[in-house]
Design a protein around this motif. Structure first.
Motif, mmCIF file in Angstrom:
data_model
loop_
_atom_site.group_PDB
_atom_site.id
_atom_site.type_symbol
_atom_site.label_atom_id
_atom_site.label_comp_id
_atom_site.label_asym_id
_atom_site.label_seq_id
_atom_site.Cartn_x
_atom_site.Cartn_y
_atom_site.Cartn_z
ATOM 1 N N PRO A 37 26.372 68.367 51.455
ATOM 2 C CA PRO A 37 25.653 69.040 52.535
ATOM 3 C C PRO A 37 26.116 70.481 52.659
ATOM 4 N N PRO A 38 25.332 71.338 53.319
ATOM 5 C CA PRO A 38 25.746 72.742 53.480
ATOM 6 C C PRO A 38 27.065 72.846 54.234
ATOM 7 N N LEU A 39 27.823 73.875 53.913
ATOM 8 C CA LEU A 39 29.107 74.114 54.573
ATOM 9 C C LEU A 39 28.849 74.792 55.910
ATOM 10 N N GLY A 40 29.128 74.081 57.019
ATOM 11 C CA GLY A 40 28.941 74.648 58.345
ATOM 12 C C GLY A 40 30.061 75.610 58.696
ATOM 13 N N PRO A 41 29.921 76.360 59.769
ATOM 14 C CA PRO A 41 30.937 77.355 60.128
ATOM 15 C C PRO A 41 32.308 76.760 60.411
ATOM 16 N N HIS A 42 32.363 75.514 60.854
ATOM 17 C CA HIS A 42 33.645 74.875 61.173
ATOM 18 C C HIS A 42 34.005 73.784 60.162
ATOM 19 N N ASP A 43 33.385 73.841 58.995
ATOM 20 C CA ASP A 43 33.644 72.861 57.939
ATOM 21 C C ASP A 43 34.514 73.449 56.836
ATOM 22 N N VAL A 44 35.105 72.538 56.068
ATOM 23 C CA VAL A 44 35.812 72.945 54.847
ATOM 24 C C VAL A 44 35.325 72.073 53.695
ATOM 25 N N GLU A 45 35.366 72.636 52.496
ATOM 26 C CA GLU A 45 35.093 71.857 51.298
ATOM 27 C C GLU A 45 36.429 71.439 50.704
ATOM 28 N N VAL A 46 36.571 70.150 50.460
ATOM 29 C CA VAL A 46 37.842 69.596 49.995
ATOM 30 C C VAL A 46 37.632 68.918 48.646
ATOM 31 N N ARG A 47 38.485 69.251 47.696
ATOM 32 C CA ARG A 47 38.503 68.530 46.420
ATOM 33 C C ARG A 47 39.389 67.298 46.604
ATOM 34 N N ILE A 48 38.779 66.120 46.501
ATOM 35 C CA ILE A 48 39.520 64.878 46.696
ATOM 36 C C ILE A 48 40.466 64.650 45.515
ATOM 37 N N LYS A 49 41.718 64.342 45.845
ATOM 38 C CA LYS A 49 42.739 64.106 44.807
ATOM 39 C C LYS A 49 43.300 62.686 44.846
ATOM 40 N N ALA A 50 43.263 62.040 46.009
ATOM 41 C CA ALA A 50 43.787 60.675 46.135
ATOM 42 C C ALA A 50 42.887 59.900 47.089
ATOM 43 N N LEU A 51 42.541 58.677 46.707
ATOM 44 C CA LEU A 51 41.690 57.846 47.572
ATOM 45 C C LEU A 51 42.026 56.378 47.350
ATOM 46 N N GLY A 52 42.270 55.656 48.453
ATOM 47 C CA GLY A 52 42.603 54.242 48.390
ATOM 48 C C GLY A 52 41.387 53.375 48.682
ATOM 49 N N ILE A 53 41.369 52.177 48.098
ATOM 50 C CA ILE A 53 40.302 51.212 48.352
ATOM 51 C C ILE A 53 40.687 50.355 49.549
ATOM 52 N N CYS A 54 39.773 50.276 50.503
ATOM 53 C CA CYS A 54 39.978 49.479 51.722
ATOM 54 C C CYS A 54 39.257 48.144 51.588
ATOM 55 N N ALA A 82 42.692 62.092 50.652
ATOM 56 C CA ALA A 82 43.389 63.365 50.839
ATOM 57 C C ALA A 82 43.020 64.267 49.673
ATOM 58 N N GLY A 83 43.134 65.570 49.897
ATOM 59 C CA GLY A 83 42.766 66.493 48.832
ATOM 60 C C GLY A 83 43.211 67.912 49.126
ATOM 61 N N ILE A 84 42.580 68.857 48.438
ATOM 62 C CA ILE A 84 42.953 70.272 48.515
ATOM 63 C C ILE A 84 41.748 71.085 48.972
ATOM 64 N N VAL A 85 41.954 71.923 49.968
ATOM 65 C CA VAL A 85 40.871 72.768 50.505
ATOM 66 C C VAL A 85 40.464 73.805 49.462
ATOM 67 N N GLU A 86 39.154 73.866 49.189
ATOM 68 C CA GLU A 86 38.657 74.823 48.199
ATOM 69 C C GLU A 86 37.721 75.878 48.782
ATOM 70 N N GLN A 87 37.139 75.600 49.939
ATOM 71 C CA GLN A 87 36.216 76.558 50.535
ATOM 72 C C GLN A 87 36.250 76.413 52.047
ATOM 73 N N LEU A 88 36.107 77.543 52.757
ATOM 74 C CA LEU A 88 36.189 77.553 54.212
ATOM 75 C C LEU A 88 34.865 77.973 54.828
ATOM 76 N N GLY A 89 34.509 77.323 55.944
ATOM 77 C CA GLY A 89 33.393 77.798 56.744
ATOM 78 C C GLY A 89 33.753 79.105 57.421
ATOM 79 N N SER A 90 32.751 79.824 57.877
ATOM 80 C CA SER A 90 32.963 81.187 58.390
ATOM 81 C C SER A 90 33.849 81.244 59.620
ATOM 82 N N GLN A 91 33.950 80.134 60.390
ATOM 83 C CA GLN A 91 34.731 80.134 61.626
ATOM 84 C C GLN A 91 36.029 79.337 61.532
ATOM 85 N N VAL A 92 36.388 78.896 60.345
ATOM 86 C CA VAL A 92 37.608 78.097 60.175
ATOM 87 C C VAL A 92 38.841 78.984 60.353
#
Length: 364
Positions: A37-54, A82-92
Motif C-alpha cells: 500500500p502507499p506509504l502514508g505520512p506516519h508510516d514506515v517501510e520495513v524490510r522483514i528479516k525475522a518472522l515466526g510461525i504462530c 521484526a525488520g529494518i526500516v528502509e523508508q520513512l513517511g513525511s511526518q515520521v
C-alpha cells in the motif's frame, strides 16, 4: 489455482519486486509478488528479516480458517515479525532509515470507545497482520504505522524482536491476572504460549510455577525454562479430579492464578478446579469454540475468570525484559528456514507437525 494478479508486480522505486507468501488454498502456499500500500505520512517501510510461525498461521494453513476468521481470497500469513526500516513517511519523527524494529501487528481504529479507554486490543475495527482479511508480514517488505514499530537495542536480535509478539501474550496475561511476588501460578498447556506465559510469570515475580501438559517432551522443555514442577495429564476429562489433587500436592501451596493456554473443556475444568478460592483463572487458549465447564462451583469459590485476547501496550516491557536478560526467548526457537518456496513449505509442515517444534522462525 487462484493466483495473484500479474498486473500488481509490486516493484518499488529501485525496480525490486516485493515478494510474499500467499496462502491460496489448504496447505497451498506460493511465493508471489505483493504490491505494498502507499506509504502514508506516519508510516514506515520495513524490510522483514525475522518472522515466526504462530498457531493461528497453522490453523489457516491447514483449514483456511482460524476460529471465526475465514480466508475467502488469497492472503499473506504471518504476524510475529521484526525488520529494518528502509523508508520513512513525511511526518515520521521517532525512527530513522536503518533502525532495527519489532512490529506490533495490530492497527486499531483509535476512535471507538474501546480504543479511547485504552483497550485497543479488542477494537471491533482491528486490522491485524495475517488475520483474515488483512494481509500479513511474511514478505520481503511491509508498510506499517510508525507508532507500532519499536526500536530494538543493540543487544536484542531481530529474532528476539519477532518473539516480542508471542511474549506479549504472556505479559498481557500476567498483567490481567495481577501476577506478582505473592502469586503461585499454574499453567495448563506447555505449547509456545504456555511457555512464554511461564517466562512472563517468572519475570513478574511468581515464586512458584507448576505447568501441566499431555506431552512429556514439552514438559521437559518447560522444566529447562524454569518451571518448578511439571505434571503430565491425560486427555480424559474423567481424570480431572485425580489430576487436580496431584497438581495441588505438587504446588504444595495455594494456586492463586491459573492460566489455561489450551482452551479445551478439560483444560479449563482443570484450571478452575485447581485454583484456590478467591483466585483467578486466565483464559488464553481458544482451541474449542463452545465449552461446558463447572462455573457454578467456581462461582461459590469466587473464582474470577479473566478473558485474555492478544495484548496491549506490551512491546516496551518485552524489549526491556529481553535487553536486561530477565527473559531469554532464544531457547524457544527450535527451527529456522529461509524465505524460499521450499523453505515456506517445509517450515509450515514442520510447525503443523508439532513434535519437538516450538517456534519455527523464518530468516527473510
Amino acid at each position: 489455482m487462484v493466483g495473484v494478479s500479474e498486473t500488481k508486480m509490486g516493484r518499488d522505486e529501485d525496480g525490486e519486486t516485493n515478494m510474499a507468501a500467499w496462502l491460496l488454498g489448504i496447505r497451498n502456499l506460493q511465493i508471489q509478488p505483493y504490491l505494498l500500500p502507499p506509504l502514508g505520512p506516519h508510516d514506515v517501510e520495513v524490510r522483514i528479516k525475522a518472522l515466526g510461525i504462530c498457531g493461528s498461521d497453522v490453523h489457516y494453513f491447514k483449514n483456511m480458517r482460524n476460529a471465526n476468521f475465514v480466508i475467502k481470497k488469497p492472503m499473506i500469513l504471518g504476524h510475529e515479525c521484526a525488520g529494518i526500516v528502509e523508508q520513512l513517511g513525511s511526518q515520521v519523527k521517532s525512527l530513522e532509515v536503518g533502525d532495527r524494529v519489532a512490529l506490533e501487528p495490530g492497527s486499531s481504529c483509535q476512535i471507538c470507545n474501546r480504543c479511547k479507554k485504552g483497550r485497543y486490543n479488542i477494537c471491533p475495527e482491528m486490522k491485524f497482520f495475517g488475520s483474515a482479511p488483512t494481509n500479513g508480514a511474511l514478505a520481503n517488505k511491509v508498510v506499517h504505522p510508525e507508532n507500532l514499530c519499536f526500536k530494538l537495542p543493540d543487544n536484542v536480535s531481530l529474532e528476539e524482536g519477532a518473539m516480542c509478539e508471542p511474549l506479549s501474550v504472556g505479559i498481557h496475561a500476567c498483567r490481567r491476572a495481577e501476577v506478582g511476588p505473592e502469586t503461585n501460578v499454574l499453567i495448563v498447556g506447555a505449547g509456545p504460549i504456555g511457555l512464554v506465559t511461564l517466562l512472563a510469570a517468572r519475570a513478574f515475580g511468581a515464586p512458584r510455577i507448576v505447568i501441566v501438559d499431555v506431552d512429556d517432551c514439552r514438559l521437559s522443555i518447560a522444566k529447562k525454562l524454569g518451571a518448578d514442577e511439571s505434571v503430565q495429564v491425560s486427555t480424559n476429562i474423567q481424570d480431572v479430579g485425580e489430576e487436580v489433587v496431584k497438581i495441588q500436592n505438587v504446588m504444595a501451596s495455594s494456586i492463586d492464578v491459573s492460566f489455561d493456554c489450551v482452551g479445551f473443556r478439560k483444560s479449563l475444568t482443570t484450571a478452575l478446579s485447581a485454583t484456590e478460592a478467591g483466585g483467578k483463572v486466565g483464559l488464553i487458549g481458544l482451541a474449542q469454540g463452545d465449552l461446558t465447564i463447572p462455573l457454578s462451583s467456581a462461582a461459590v469459590r469466587e473464582i474470577d475468570v479473566v478473558g485474555i485476547f492478544r495484548y496491549r501496550n506490551t512491546w516496551p516491557l518485552c524489549i526491556e525484559f529481553l535487553s536486561t536478560g530477565k527473559i531469554d526467548v532464544k531457547p524457544l526457537i527450535t527451527h529456522r528456514f529461509d524465505f524460499t518456496q521450499k523453505g515456506i513449505e517445509d517450515a509450515f509442515e514442520t510447525s503443523a507437525g508439532g513434535g519437538n517444534a516450538i517456534k519455527v522462525m523464518f530468516n527473510v
